[in-house]
Design a protein around this motif. Structure first.
Motif, PDB file in Angstrom:
ATOM      1  N   GLY A  44      -0.616   1.986  -1.653  1.00 27.99           N
ATOM      2  CA  GLY A  44      -2.021   1.624  -1.714  1.00 27.99           C
ATOM      3  C   GLY A  44      -2.577   1.247  -0.358  1.00 27.99           C
ATOM      4  O   GLY A  44      -1.844   1.003   0.594  1.00 27.99           O
ATOM      5  N   ILE A  45      -3.900   1.229  -0.285  1.00 28.77           N
ATOM      6  CA  ILE A  45      -4.590   0.728   0.890  1.00 28.77           C
ATOM      7  C   ILE A  45      -5.765  -0.106   0.407  1.00 28.77           C
ATOM      8  O   ILE A  45      -6.457   0.268  -0.551  1.00 28.77           O
ATOM      9  N   SER A  46      -5.964  -1.239   1.020  1.00 29.35           N
ATOM     10  CA  SER A  46      -7.066  -2.128   0.682  1.00 29.35           C
ATOM     11  C   SER A  46      -8.200  -1.919   1.669  1.00 29.35           C
ATOM     12  O   SER A  46      -8.013  -2.088   2.876  1.00 29.35           O
ATOM     13  N   LEU A  47      -9.353  -1.525   1.174  1.00 34.23           N
ATOM     14  CA  LEU A  47     -10.513  -1.302   2.027  1.00 34.23           C
ATOM     15  C   LEU A  47     -11.492  -2.452   1.848  1.00 34.23           C
ATOM     16  O   LEU A  47     -12.069  -2.642   0.772  1.00 34.23           O
ATOM     17  N   ARG A 105      -3.528   5.696  -1.132  1.00 36.83           N
ATOM     18  CA  ARG A 105      -3.817   6.369   0.127  1.00 36.83           C
ATOM     19  C   ARG A 105      -4.119   7.854  -0.078  1.00 36.83           C
ATOM     20  O   ARG A 105      -4.935   8.432   0.633  1.00 36.83           O
ATOM     21  N   ALA A 106      -3.455   8.466  -1.054  1.00 36.64           N
ATOM     22  CA  ALA A 106      -3.705   9.881  -1.313  1.00 36.64           C
ATOM     23  C   ALA A 106      -5.138  10.110  -1.766  1.00 36.64           C
ATOM     24  O   ALA A 106      -5.745  11.137  -1.437  1.00 36.64           O
ATOM     25  N   TRP A 182       7.906  -4.217   1.091  1.00 38.76           N
ATOM     26  CA  TRP A 182       8.093  -3.225   0.034  1.00 38.76           C
ATOM     27  C   TRP A 182       6.731  -2.928  -0.587  1.00 38.76           C
ATOM     28  O   TRP A 182       5.877  -3.819  -0.689  1.00 38.76           O
ATOM     29  N   ARG A 183       6.532  -1.689  -1.032  1.00 41.20           N
ATOM     30  CA  ARG A 183       5.293  -1.300  -1.708  1.00 41.20           C
ATOM     31  C   ARG A 183       5.634  -0.385  -2.870  1.00 41.20           C
ATOM     32  O   ARG A 183       6.523   0.453  -2.773  1.00 41.20           O
ATOM     33  N   THR A 215      -1.252  -0.119 -11.112  1.00 41.07           N
ATOM     34  CA  THR A 215      -1.186  -1.390 -10.387  1.00 41.07           C
ATOM     35  C   THR A 215      -0.455  -1.173  -9.071  1.00 41.07           C
ATOM     36  O   THR A 215       0.564  -0.479  -9.017  1.00 41.07           O
ATOM     37  N   TYR A 216      -1.012  -1.773  -8.031  1.00 37.11           N
ATOM     38  CA  TYR A 216      -0.377  -1.733  -6.712  1.00 37.11           C
ATOM     39  C   TYR A 216       0.257  -3.081  -6.446  1.00 37.11           C
ATOM     40  O   TYR A 216      -0.383  -4.130  -6.594  1.00 37.11           O
TER      41      TYR A 216
END
Length: 396
Positions: A44-47, A105-106, A182-183, A215-216
């Protein structure tokens, strides 16, 4: 008149944002990606609102905001489930002018790549910066298909940037932070949960919902550099976090061992002398790798891309003044975020019981008198505005 050419090395979030921004300004853009496909390595990425406003400049901010999933309460917890500090998605949106958006991210890569002409992105071949160029000559990038000359090279080639080593060979580069991460992305737990980050003794866990129903989750812990689990990373996470509060055990039960990503965290303790040289601009982790403790790595890369495109208006002539302006705008800000991220990391890395108890007591006490404690940590970061007014700007 000849269309100016830009080559972007690296198709991560910063590189793709730069490609879209430069394309919209009239540059002929080629993106060179080493990986065989564009599917990003990562979860994931948090924007935050600062990167959303950056994406507004290229017309994509609302597409990202539509993916916001966090609603209601959230905050900082202890491993037994106690709330140390609470906030809400509404409070964050009011303070910074937009929601916090967590997405895969994808998803973001597909959104950005979809705004580039067919053939812009070339995958499956390593690109090497052969010559950074100068005012009187183009830069040159070597690829498996031959050399490419460019008026501008954007080096978005990550924390192990080969381009950075060419531009600044004596710089030590990123150093180990003392912790690993870890992710993982899993199906949503059966029982509801509030978005949270949880701090223990030199350990950290975060769980956040995504718009697509998944869920991330991410975790961090102090560890010697280069160490890995003796069995598998799911087993390692169970040893470290299996007894923590809901939904941590449920997330771990749902996690597939082969889908858990682990990476040691390094950061740019010593700033680079500049983010440019010749006709090359560095952005993202190549320029200012940072600890993920404020969730700003990808956000700062997106900011970099928009500010760079703002300065390098296409046209003949020397790019030196424009690239120098890019360094002046970005180096102080990004290194401030690097330092603030490192300070936050030192707090969660506390391991002694008295120090951890004092930390948690102080956070809880301050939060009772000022509920915006968590949000105040992002003042000067999440409220940033790009250098051009955008249609979604709170001041516009």
């Amino acid at each position: 008149m000849r269309q100016p050419r830009a080559v972007v090395i690296g198709a991560g979030m910063g590189g793709l944002t730069a490609a879209v921004a430069l394309h919209r300004q009239g540059w002929h853009v080629t993106v060179l990606e080493r990986a065989a496909t564009l599917e990003p390595v990562g979860a994931g990425i948090s924007l935050a609102p600062n990167s959303q406003r950056s994406l507004d400049v290229i017309g994509l901010g609302d597409d990202v905001r539509a993916l916001a999933a966090w609603q209601g309460d959230g905050g900082l917890r202890a491993p037994d489930g106690r709330w140390l500090s609470r906030t809400s998605s509404e409070a964050a949106a009011r303070r910074f002018g937009g929601p916090l958006v967590l997405l895969h991210r994808a998803t973001l890569a597909d959104l950005l790549a979809g705004h580039l002409p067919d053939g812009t992105v070339r995958t499956g071949g390593a690109a090497t910066l052969a010559d950074p160029g100068a005012a009187d000559r183009p830069a040159r990038v070597t690829t498996p298909d031959g050399d490419i000359e460019a008026d501008l090279v954007v080096a978005a080639d990550g924390i192990n940037s080969a381009a950075r080593a060419v531009l600044f060979p004596t710089h030590p580069g990123p150093v180990y932070s003392g912790f690993t991460t870890w992710r993982v992305v899993t199906p949503a737990p059966d029982r509801p949960f509030a978005a949270h980050e949880t701090w223990g003794r030199a350990r950290l866990w975060g769980t956040h919902p995504m718009k697509d129903g998944r869920t991330y989750a991410y975790a961090a812990a102090a560890a010697p550099a280069g160490t890995r689990a003796p069995d598998d990373e799911k087993a390692e996470l169970l040893r470290r976090f299996g007894a923590w509060h809901h939904p941590v055990p449920d997330i771990l039960a749902a996690a597939a061992p082969g889908r858990i990503l682990r990476h040691d965290v390094r950061f740019m303790a010593e700033p680079l002398p500049a983010y440019h040289r010749g006709r090359v601009a560095l952005l993202g982790d190549a320029a200012h790798a940072m600890a993920p403790t404020l969730g700003q790595g990808g956000n700062q890369a997106i900011e970099d891309a928009i500010v760079l495109a703002h300065h390098v208006t296409p046209g003949p002539g020397d790019l030196s003044p424009a690239l120098a302006a890019y360094t002046r705008d970005r180096l102080p800000r990004t290194m401030d975020v690097v330092r603030r991220s490192a300070r936050t990391a030192r707090l969660f890395l506390l391991s002694g019981a008295p120090a951890v108890a004092l930390r948690d007591t102080a956070i809880a006490a301050v939060s009772r008198f000022g509920p915006g404690l968590l949000l105040r940590g992002f003042d000067g970061i999440a409220d940033w505005e790009p250098p051009v007014r955008t249609y979604a700007s709170p001041t516009g």
